[in-house]
Design a protein around this motif. Structure first.
Motif, mmCIF file in Angstrom:
data_model
loop_
_atom_site.group_PDB
_atom_site.id
_atom_site.type_symbol
_atom_site.label_atom_id
_atom_site.label_comp_id
_atom_site.label_asym_id
_atom_site.label_seq_id
_atom_site.Cartn_x
_atom_site.Cartn_y
_atom_site.Cartn_z
ATOM 1 N N TYR A 128 0.851 -1.184 0.000
ATOM 2 C CA TYR A 128 0.000 0.000 0.000
ATOM 3 C C TYR A 128 0.890 1.238 0.000
ATOM 4 O O TYR A 128 1.752 1.383 0.868
ATOM 5 C CB TYR A 128 -0.901 0.027 1.240
ATOM 6 C CG TYR A 128 -2.031 -0.961 1.160
ATOM 7 C CD1 TYR A 128 -3.336 -0.530 0.969
ATOM 8 C CD2 TYR A 128 -1.809 -2.332 1.265
ATOM 9 C CE1 TYR A 128 -4.387 -1.427 0.882
ATOM 10 C CE2 TYR A 128 -2.845 -3.238 1.170
ATOM 11 C CZ TYR A 128 -4.135 -2.786 0.984
ATOM 12 O OH TYR A 128 -5.173 -3.684 0.891
ATOM 13 N N HIS A 129 0.663 2.112 -0.973
ATOM 14 C CA HIS A 129 1.405 3.368 -1.060
ATOM 15 C C HIS A 129 0.385 4.490 -0.948
ATOM 16 O O HIS A 129 -0.554 4.561 -1.739
ATOM 17 C CB HIS A 129 2.169 3.445 -2.381
ATOM 18 C CG HIS A 129 3.007 4.674 -2.500
ATOM 19 N ND1 HIS A 129 4.074 4.927 -1.664
ATOM 20 C CD2 HIS A 129 2.924 5.726 -3.345
ATOM 21 C CE1 HIS A 129 4.626 6.083 -1.992
ATOM 22 N NE2 HIS A 129 3.937 6.590 -3.013
ATOM 23 N N VAL A 130 0.541 5.339 0.074
ATOM 24 C CA VAL A 130 -0.419 6.401 0.337
ATOM 25 C C VAL A 130 0.302 7.751 0.252
ATOM 26 O O VAL A 130 0.831 8.237 1.244
ATOM 27 C CB VAL A 130 -1.081 6.223 1.717
ATOM 28 C CG1 VAL A 130 -2.143 7.298 1.953
ATOM 29 C CG2 VAL A 130 -1.694 4.832 1.858
ATOM 30 N N PRO A 131 0.340 8.340 -0.927
ATOM 31 C CA PRO A 131 1.006 9.643 -1.097
ATOM 32 C C PRO A 131 0.010 10.785 -0.963
ATOM 33 O O PRO A 131 -1.206 10.593 -1.053
ATOM 34 C CB PRO A 131 1.536 9.564 -2.523
ATOM 35 C CG PRO A 131 0.544 8.697 -3.220
ATOM 36 C CD PRO A 131 0.024 7.717 -2.190
ATOM 37 N N ILE A 132 0.550 11.984 -0.752
ATOM 38 C CA ILE A 132 -0.271 13.184 -0.840
ATOM 39 C C ILE A 132 0.438 14.197 -1.728
ATOM 40 O O ILE A 132 1.663 14.248 -1.775
ATOM 41 C CB ILE A 132 -0.611 13.814 0.528
ATOM 42 C CG1 ILE A 132 0.628 14.309 1.271
ATOM 43 C CG2 ILE A 132 -1.423 12.872 1.383
ATOM 44 C CD1 ILE A 132 0.307 15.140 2.510
ATOM 45 N N THR A 133 -0.369 14.955 -2.447
ATOM 46 C CA THR A 133 0.124 16.146 -3.118
ATOM 47 C C THR A 133 -0.327 17.304 -2.243
ATOM 48 O O THR A 133 -1.454 17.324 -1.743
ATOM 49 C CB THR A 133 -0.427 16.278 -4.550
ATOM 50 O OG1 THR A 133 -1.855 16.221 -4.519
ATOM 51 C CG2 THR A 133 0.098 15.161 -5.437
ATOM 52 N N LEU A 134 0.561 18.253 -2.035
ATOM 53 C CA LEU A 134 0.362 19.260 -1.010
ATOM 54 C C LEU A 134 0.628 20.660 -1.535
ATOM 55 O O LEU A 134 1.547 20.869 -2.330
ATOM 56 C CB LEU A 134 1.351 18.949 0.134
ATOM 57 C CG LEU A 134 1.452 19.897 1.307
ATOM 58 C CD1 LEU A 134 0.152 19.890 2.109
ATOM 59 C CD2 LEU A 134 2.627 19.482 2.191
ATOM 60 N N SER A 135 -0.183 21.595 -1.090
ATOM 61 C CA SER A 135 0.114 23.020 -1.252
ATOM 62 C C SER A 135 -0.313 23.682 0.052
ATOM 63 O O SER A 135 -0.880 23.036 0.933
ATOM 64 C CB SER A 135 -0.623 23.618 -2.453
ATOM 65 O OG SER A 135 -2.004 23.730 -2.187
#
Length: 135
Positions: A118-125
Motif C-alpha cells: 500500500y502506497h499512500v502519497p499526498i500532493t500538497l500546497s
C-alpha cells in the motif's frame, strides 16, 4: 584466488544480502505541488484503529527523506490487516519555508485488507491537498 571463486563468493554474498532485506507493506510520500518538489523533513505518524476500544494506537512515527518519502512503514513479516491513519504534520514544513498555510496537519484514514503493498502519497500546497492509493 581464482576469478571463478571470487565470482561465486560475490554471487553468494549478493543472494544473502538481498535475502535478508526487509520488505515493508506501507509507504508514503509528499509532493509539494506549489514548488514541484518533494517535501522533505515532514513528520508522519502512523496509527492503527482498535475497533474494540474505538481508539487509535501509535504504530510508528518517521520523517520524510530528501525525496519526500518514507518507505518502511509496517514490516511484511506479520499480518497488518486493519484500519490505519497517517497524520502528516505539515505546519512545521510550511513554517520552515516561510509560507502561510491552512492545514496544520492532514489525516488520511485507510484500510489494509490483504498482503499487497500500500502506497499512500499526498500532493500538497499551502491551502490544499489530495491523496490517492498509489503503487
Amino acid at each position: 584466488m581464482k576469478k571463478t571463486t571470487l565470482t561465486a563468493i560475490f554471487a553468494l554474498f549478493t543472494v544473502i544480502t538481498f535475502a535478508q532485506k526487509k520488505i515493508y507493506q506501507l509507504s508514503s510520500h509528499i509532493l509539494d505541488v506549489s514548488k514541484g518538489l518533494p517535501a522533505s523533513g515532514v513528520t508522519i505518524k502512523l496509527e492503527n484503529y482498535n475497533e474494540d476500544t474505538k481508539s487509535w494506537k501509535l504504530v510508528d512515527e518517521k520523517v520524510t527523506n530528501e525525496n519526500g518519502r518514507i518507505g518502511d512503514f509496517l514490516s511484511s513479516e506479520k499480518n497488518n490487516n486493519g484500519i490505519y491513519k497517517l497524520t502528516y504534520y505539515t505546519s512545521e514544513y510550511f513554517k520552515k519555508n516561510n509560507t502561510q498555510s491552512f492545514y496544520p496537519w492532514i489525516e488520511v484514514v485507510f484500510e489494509i485488507k490483504d498482503e499487497n503493498h500500500y502506497h499512500v502519497p499526498i500532493t500538497l500546497s499551502a491551502y490544499g491537498y489530495s491523496t490517492y492509493r498509489g503503487n
